[in-house]
Design a protein around this motif. Sequence first.
Motif, short mmCIF file in Angstrom:
data_model
loop_
_atom_site.label_atom_id
_atom_site.label_comp_id
_atom_site.label_asym_id
_atom_site.label_seq_id
_atom_site.Cartn_x
_atom_site.Cartn_y
_atom_site.Cartn_z
N LEU A 37 0.83 -1.20 0.00
CA LEU A 37 0.00 0.00 0.00
C LEU A 37 0.86 1.25 0.00
N ILE A 38 1.96 1.23 0.78
CA ILE A 38 2.87 2.38 0.81
C ILE A 38 3.49 2.60 -0.57
N ARG A 39 3.89 1.50 -1.24
CA ARG A 39 4.47 1.62 -2.58
C ARG A 39 3.45 2.21 -3.56
N GLU A 89 1.38 6.76 -6.79
CA GLU A 89 0.29 7.70 -7.08
C GLU A 89 0.74 9.14 -6.81
N ASN A 90 1.52 9.29 -5.75
CA ASN A 90 2.03 10.62 -5.41
C ASN A 90 2.94 11.16 -6.51
N LEU A 149 0.90 12.15 -9.57
CA LEU A 149 0.23 13.43 -9.43
C LEU A 149 1.22 14.58 -9.55
N ARG A 150 2.42 14.43 -8.98
CA ARG A 150 3.44 15.47 -9.09
C ARG A 150 3.84 15.69 -10.56
N HIS A 151 3.95 14.59 -11.30
CA HIS A 151 4.30 14.71 -12.71
C HIS A 151 3.21 15.42 -13.49
N GLU A 203 -4.65 16.57 -2.82
CA GLU A 203 -4.58 15.11 -2.81
C GLU A 203 -3.16 14.63 -2.52
N ILE A 204 -2.16 15.34 -3.06
CA ILE A 204 -0.76 15.00 -2.77
C ILE A 204 -0.47 15.17 -1.28
N ALA A 205 -0.95 16.27 -0.70
CA ALA A 205 -0.72 16.51 0.73
C ALA A 205 -1.37 15.41 1.58
N ALA A 206 -2.58 14.98 1.18
CA ALA A 206 -3.25 13.91 1.92
C ALA A 206 -2.50 12.59 1.79
N LEU A 207 -1.97 12.32 0.58
CA LEU A 207 -1.20 11.09 0.38
C LEU A 207 0.09 11.11 1.21
#
Length: 217
Positions: A58-60, A65-66, A69-71, A94-98
């Motif tokens: 799940l961490i991977r 996903e993070n 989104l950054r890309h 969403e990035i901050a939540a991830l």
Amino acid sequence: LTRLLQNALGGSSKTIMICAISPASSNYEETLSTLRYADRAKRIKNAATINENPQDKLIRQLREENEKLRHMIGTQSPGGGGEDQEAMEAKQAEIAALEAALLEMQKSFAERLSEAQARAKEKKEKADLTQPHIANLNEDELLTNKLRFAFNQGTTRIGRPADSQTEGGSPEVTLSGPGIMPQHATVTATDNTCVITAAGDGAARTFVNGASLEGKA
């Protein structure tokens, strides 16, 4: 033999099979049977996957996903319209939540235990025990007086923690258990005197000095 090799032939693994045959004519039948078995076995195609801890997996996935989104944010033009700006802000949130979820999942058990103990200590220090208060009793002495709630002047509600859709929010004193109602009881404190009232199912499950409040105002 197939049953014994079930995990190797059809599982998530890479398998190497070596078949032993004999050049002797007396072993003709066994050699032919072995070659036929080897021919069938080599047609089996295994799809090997990496065995990993569900939490690590799940961490991977969250990290992937993070990064995705950054890309996406990096490839967007900065001079976009209002809709593009709103989409970018949503992706940044969403990035901050991830990232927060990643940090929480990467904490060790000792760190989580330490934080829980710190929160319990802070909650305990906030309770003014010079005021009228209640404390839990347990057959295990080590668990007695672990929960303490002071009643300040005014009205204090007692009940189960409420969800986000519950009108009025959570009560001031939150308790959990099969016999605790959402709005279990109310304590009114005036001049160091407390009056507890309960109605409905809460009254039947509320006792003062061993006497039930059911049927009492």
